[in-house]
Design a protein around this motif. Structure first.
Motif: not given
Length: 429
Positions: A145-146, A148, A353, A409-412
């Motif tokens: 989902k991300t 990371d 990113s 970071y949460e939404e990449s």
């Protein structure tokens, strides 16, 4: 256990985007082709990966031997070759997929360009859209989902930093009106990329480069900023491999000392030719490798030659190759920074990113990202609307900085979201 992904179908498209002429490497770019690679897996899911082509940056001899459109057409043909090779094959790891494609596509590139010494960066540039599409398909099929989550475990240490701010670095070619450079400094930009390596003979080039640095330093060298440790604006010099010898580089540095600019040079990128093996760890400033660091082994070789930083371009040399280079540099305690290829806004966030996750250079406490598309694309404001998170805080530069906070970071950075515009390139009537 990673999912095995079988490619059912592929497609490729592109759009030309006009530029205000961008001069570097002794020549100029007036347009950039925005490529879009479409991959569909056997499960019926499809993803689109974007790329921006730059023949002049990736292999100056190919660009010089052809018209601008001709050189772009050759690179585009290599992207198409990669997609044709992918039809019907299965993969679990995009990085292994790139390794497989790189050898065959590079051989094809040598054939169609007629260059047995075609630079590998030219091939990698052609594979960015393909590689990005593969990563997005890989993320979906494995339910990542991300950004990371998507990065393989063994490559995460090099991208473990979390910068809350990333410096936005504009670029200015030799001959840029000093008023433009001063205006950028007035807007709060505090690291400026100065493209040296003027056209002409070595003597003519150096004379123009020295004059350019003198004029820039006279205009903005005294500016103050809260973002650097000594409170001064910094210069990021890029000669694109135009300096014929280390002696030329040293003459440039001697001049910088005479005018008081030496201490404000953050780094000098690719001053020497790719085949020049001179040791550069003793010149007094950080020398960085960019286009000569095609692969991870090339980057390691440059480090052994005294290069103190490696410039990474996930948007020019693929995310897959960039992960390998970043990890190798991390293990050797050599810093990396992210630089632009004058890419579109969506690819800026692919690059950001990486930049946001790299440890800062020793003299700084933030990430670094060169991004100059807003300076050179004639239709930049339209390109911005193609971004699925257009207007998000992290897409905006304020006082020379991108804010890369929690939502970034949460939404990449929005890179997993679809772009209606680029999706429309593959609608079948």
């Amino acid at each position: 256990m990673q999912t095995k992904i079988k490619i059912k179908d592929t497609s490729l498209n592109f759009e030309r985007e006009l530029l205000y002429p961008y001069r570097f490497g002794g020549s100029a770019v007036t347009q950039l082709w925005q490529t879009a690679a479409w991959l569909q897996s056997e499960s019926g899911v499809s993803r689109i990966g974007l790329g921006t082509q730059s023949p002049l940056w990736s292999d100056r001899s190919v660009a010089g031997a052809h018209s601008e459109n001709g050189a772009n057409a050759l690179m585009f043909a290599m992207s198409e070759k990669a997609l044709q090779l992918m039809k019907g094959i299965s993969f679990t790891d995009p990085m292994e997929l790139l390794d497989t494609l790189l050898t065959e596509v590079h051989a094809y590139g040598k054939k169609i360009t007629g260059k047995s010494d075609l630079r590998k960066t030219f091939t990698l540039n052609s594979l960015v859209c393909v590689d990005n599409a593969a990563w997005l398909l890989y993320a979906h099929e494995n339910n990542f989902k991300t950004f990371d989550d998507m990065i393989p475990t063994e490559y995460r240490p090099g991208l473990s930093y979390r910068n809350e701010k990333v410096a936005s670095i504009p670029a200015f070619p030799v001959g840029t009106a000093i008023e433009k450079i001063k205006a950028a400094a007035d807007e709060g930009y505090f690291i400026l990329k100065l493209k040296t390596g003027s056209k002409g003979t070595q003597k003519e080039m150096l004379a123009q480069d020295l004059e350019f640095l003198s004029n820039v330093h006279k205009a903005i060298g005294h500016y103050e900023t809260p973002h650097t440790k000594d409170g001064k604006i910094l210069y990021y010099i890029d000669a694109n491999g135009r300096y014929g010898s280390k002696e030329t580089l040293l003459r440039f540095l001697d001049h910088s000392k005479k005018i008081g600019a030496f201490d404000q040079i953050a780094l000098i990128e690719e001053p020497l030719g790719e085949k020049d093996e001179s040791y550069v760890g003793d010149v007094g400033v950080t020398i960085a490798a960019d286009e000569s660091a095609h692969t991870v082994q090339d980057a390691i070789d440059r480090v052994e030659q005294g290069y103190g930083a490696i410039v990474v371009k996930a948007i020019a040399k693929t995310l897959s190759m960039t992960l390998k280079i970043v990890q190798a540099c991390h293990e050797r305690k050599v810093p990396c920074i992210s630089a632009d290829l004058t890419v579109n806004p969506i690819l800026v966030d692919w690059n950001k990113s990486i930049a946001a996750r790299l440890a800062p250079l020793p003299m700084m406490n933030f990430g670094l990202l060169e991004t100059n598309g807003h300076q050179f694309y004639k239709n930049w404001s339209i390109l911005e609307t193609y971004h699925p998170r257009a207007g998000a805080e992290w897409t905006q530069t304020k006082n020379g900085v991108y804010t890369t906070g929690k939502s970034f970071y949460e939404e990449s950075a929005g890179i997993f979201l679809t772009s209606d515009h680029y999706e429309s390139l593959f609608i079948k009537g």
